[in-house]
Design a protein around this motif. Structure first.
Motif, mmCIF file in Angstrom:
data_model
loop_
_atom_site.group_PDB
_atom_site.id
_atom_site.type_symbol
_atom_site.label_atom_id
_atom_site.label_comp_id
_atom_site.label_asym_id
_atom_site.label_seq_id
_atom_site.Cartn_x
_atom_site.Cartn_y
_atom_site.Cartn_z
ATOM 1 N N PHE A 170 -5.189 -1.240 -5.645
ATOM 2 C CA PHE A 170 -5.031 -1.270 -4.192
ATOM 3 C C PHE A 170 -6.003 -2.288 -3.616
ATOM 4 O O PHE A 170 -6.939 -2.734 -4.293
ATOM 5 C CB PHE A 170 -5.260 0.118 -3.583
ATOM 6 N N LEU A 171 -5.772 -2.662 -2.383
ATOM 7 C CA LEU A 171 -6.588 -3.688 -1.739
ATOM 8 C C LEU A 171 -7.834 -3.075 -1.114
ATOM 9 O O LEU A 171 -7.749 -2.055 -0.422
ATOM 10 C CB LEU A 171 -5.770 -4.418 -0.679
ATOM 11 N N SER A 172 -8.949 -3.724 -1.344
ATOM 12 C CA SER A 172 -10.198 -3.297 -0.719
ATOM 13 C C SER A 172 -10.212 -3.743 0.739
ATOM 14 O O SER A 172 -9.342 -4.506 1.181
ATOM 15 C CB SER A 172 -11.386 -3.925 -1.461
ATOM 16 N N VAL A 173 -11.213 -3.284 1.473
ATOM 17 C CA VAL A 173 -11.329 -3.676 2.885
ATOM 18 C C VAL A 173 -11.468 -5.187 3.002
ATOM 19 O O VAL A 173 -10.843 -5.822 3.872
ATOM 20 C CB VAL A 173 -12.523 -2.958 3.546
ATOM 21 N N GLU A 174 -12.274 -5.799 2.137
ATOM 22 C CA GLU A 174 -12.459 -7.254 2.187
ATOM 23 C C GLU A 174 -11.161 -7.979 1.889
ATOM 24 O O GLU A 174 -10.829 -8.991 2.526
ATOM 25 C CB GLU A 174 -13.553 -7.682 1.185
ATOM 26 N N CYS A 198 3.457 -0.914 7.063
ATOM 27 C CA CYS A 198 3.308 -0.373 5.702
ATOM 28 C C CYS A 198 1.904 0.171 5.482
ATOM 29 O O CYS A 198 1.721 1.241 4.883
ATOM 30 C CB CYS A 198 3.618 -1.456 4.666
ATOM 31 N N LEU A 199 0.894 -0.545 5.963
ATOM 32 C CA LEU A 199 -0.495 -0.113 5.785
ATOM 33 C C LEU A 199 -0.823 1.112 6.628
ATOM 34 O O LEU A 199 -1.716 1.891 6.287
ATOM 35 C CB LEU A 199 -1.448 -1.257 6.140
ATOM 36 N N HIS A 285 0.541 1.464 -2.127
ATOM 37 C CA HIS A 285 -0.598 1.950 -2.916
ATOM 38 C C HIS A 285 -1.888 1.905 -2.095
ATOM 39 O O HIS A 285 -2.730 2.808 -2.181
ATOM 40 C CB HIS A 285 -0.787 1.087 -4.174
ATOM 41 N N THR A 286 -2.033 0.860 -1.316
ATOM 42 C CA THR A 286 -3.257 0.694 -0.529
ATOM 43 C C THR A 286 -3.363 1.767 0.548
ATOM 44 O O THR A 286 -4.436 2.349 0.760
ATOM 45 C CB THR A 286 -3.297 -0.709 0.102
ATOM 46 N N PHE A 287 -2.253 2.045 1.227
ATOM 47 C CA PHE A 287 -2.262 3.130 2.214
ATOM 48 C C PHE A 287 -2.684 4.441 1.560
ATOM 49 O O PHE A 287 -3.585 5.141 2.051
ATOM 50 C CB PHE A 287 -0.879 3.308 2.844
ATOM 51 N N ALA A 288 -2.032 4.807 0.452
ATOM 52 C CA ALA A 288 -2.292 6.092 -0.191
ATOM 53 C C ALA A 288 -3.727 6.180 -0.694
ATOM 54 O O ALA A 288 -4.382 7.228 -0.567
ATOM 55 C CB ALA A 288 -1.311 6.290 -1.351
ATOM 56 N N SER A 289 -4.211 5.090 -1.255
ATOM 57 C CA SER A 289 -5.572 5.091 -1.804
ATOM 58 C C SER A 289 -6.617 5.261 -0.706
ATOM 59 O O SER A 289 -7.539 6.082 -0.824
ATOM 60 C CB SER A 289 -5.817 3.791 -2.576
ATOM 61 N N TYR A 316 -3.216 9.645 -6.997
ATOM 62 C CA TYR A 316 -4.234 9.247 -6.031
ATOM 63 C C TYR A 316 -5.337 10.294 -5.865
ATOM 64 O O TYR A 316 -6.302 10.076 -5.143
ATOM 65 C CB TYR A 316 -3.583 8.987 -4.670
ATOM 66 N N ALA A 317 -5.200 11.427 -6.554
ATOM 67 C CA ALA A 317 -6.125 12.543 -6.353
ATOM 68 C C ALA A 317 -7.567 12.163 -6.672
ATOM 69 O O ALA A 317 -8.503 12.597 -5.992
ATOM 70 C CB ALA A 317 -5.694 13.743 -7.198
ATOM 71 N N HIS A 318 -7.748 11.339 -7.710
ATOM 72 C CA HIS A 318 -9.114 11.031 -8.147
ATOM 73 C C HIS A 318 -9.893 10.203 -7.135
ATOM 74 O O HIS A 318 -11.108 10.058 -7.237
ATOM 75 C CB HIS A 318 -9.069 10.280 -9.490
ATOM 76 N N LEU A 319 -9.198 9.674 -6.126
ATOM 77 C CA LEU A 319 -9.879 8.871 -5.110
ATOM 78 C C LEU A 319 -10.498 9.723 -4.003
ATOM 79 O O LEU A 319 -11.268 9.212 -3.195
ATOM 80 C CB LEU A 319 -8.890 7.876 -4.497
ATOM 81 N N SER A 320 -10.159 10.994 -3.982
ATOM 82 C CA SER A 320 -10.711 11.883 -2.960
ATOM 83 C C SER A 320 -12.209 12.056 -3.173
ATOM 84 O O SER A 320 -12.673 12.195 -4.307
ATOM 85 C CB SER A 320 -10.020 13.250 -3.033
#
Length: 339
Positions: A170-174, A198-199, A285-289, A316-320
């Motif tokens: 997924f895309l980082s903020v930068e 989409c985002l 993916h970026t939205f969900a992450s 995506y659970a592990h990103l919580s």
């Protein structure tokens, strides 16, 4: 009347429903229970005087596929693509008579497929063959449910090929900042807004691009006729709502033309290299992450993304922030250091 287990693990039922001297019939089943039920049904029909020798079923796999299509497949969203997929599978199998097709045939077939390139010289991957498995299995199950296939499903119980789970990208903020700056340079008037939808909502690119003005109201976007056939409404900010509606038609499609190429060009300007097959899907993916990173709820995310199963959302659970956080204070190393 007898039931015998064969060398391949299946069960063969053998009987003469009309008694000695009558027609002898045999059927093979995946389980002993299925074989026993079939024998019982044959005897009951004979006792009622309603039994007649079964006719040989000579339909091929492709004929079953077309019968399935006429009775059910045409109702699917991607019915044309599904039919084409199944026709190719039948052809690659050699289009055998369905009555002779076994689980062993399928296992040998997929081994050949993994080892041999197709007509275009491409090597099919395990995921592709699992799709074939899913689709053909569904054909048998549907025909069984509507009594158009009275034999066992040859794919029942056959496990799919193991597929390594791809890394979640997924895309980082930068990276998002770089992409947004590149989108601002686009001559296409729609591509930045579609990307932002989409985002903001986790929508698929096709859902955002074909959005109609009537589907935006009271601070929500309603997505209809989706991949899974379910409608869903996702809240959006007032600023995004104004951006979407400003200067665009008050009814019908908001974004005309094709905007995919403009998105590709923006990615190139932003110098973002994405994994194969994740061009516009990276936005989803970026939205969900980021949703999970920011403390979102997994069950709500499942509904937002319109996933058919919770297992798909679990990626995506592990990103919580709370995911397995007690591992630190429950580990063996923690016990050692506290002793």
């Amino acid at each position: 009347m007898a039931i015998q287990k064969k060398a391949n693990g299946r069960w063969q039922a053998d009987c003469q429903p009309e008694g000695r001297g009558g027609k002898r019939v045999q059927r093979t089943f995946n389980t002993k229970g299925e074989a026993q039920r079939w024998l019982t049904a044959q005897k009951a029909a004979a006792d009622r005087g309603e039994w007649s020798p079964p006719k040989r079923d000579n339909r091929t796999i492709s004929q079953l596929v077309h019968e399935w299509y006429e009775l059910h497949g045409h109702t699917l969203k991607d019915h044309t693509g599904r039919l084409n997929y199944l026709e190719n599978t039948a052809r690659w199998l050699g289009d055998p008579k369905a009555i002779n097709f076994t689980a062993e045939d399928w296992i040998l077939y997929r081994k050949r497929r993994l080892e041999s390139p197709n007509e275009q010289g491409r090597q099919p991957c395990a995921r592709t063959i699992n799709h074939e498995h899913t689709y053909l299995n569904a054909v048998f199950n549907r025909l069984i449910s509507i009594k158009k296939w009275t034999h066992p499903n040859p794919l029942k119980g056959v496990p799919k090929l193991r597929v390594a789970e791809p890394p979640l990208t997924f895309l980082s903020v930068e990276q998002l900042k770089a992409l947004d700056a590149a989108l601002l340079q686009a001559r296409n008037p729609n591509v930045r807004t579609i990307t932002r939808i989409c985002l903001a909502t986790g929508a698929r690119w096709s859902e955002a691009e074909t959005l109609e003005a009537e589907r935006i109201h009271h601070g929500k976007i309603e997505f209809v006729d989706t991949k899974n056939g379910k409608n869903r409404s996702i809240p959006i900010s007032r600023d995004l709502e104004s951006e979407i509606l400003s200067g665009r038609p008050i009814s019908g499609r908001l974004f005309v033309g094709t905007n995919f190429r403009a998105f590709q060009e923006a990615l190139a300007r932003a110098k973002l290299k994405l994994p194969k097959g994740q061009l516009t899907h990276i936005l989803r993916h970026t939205f969900a992450s980021h949703y999970m990173i920011n403390g979102g709820d997994l069950l709500k995310l499942n509904k937002i993304l319109d996933h058919s199963t919770i297992e798909m959302t679990m990626r995506y659970a592990h990103l919580s922030p709370e995911h397995l956080e007690d591992a630190v204070e429950r580990s063996a190393l923690y016990s050692l250091e506290r002793s």
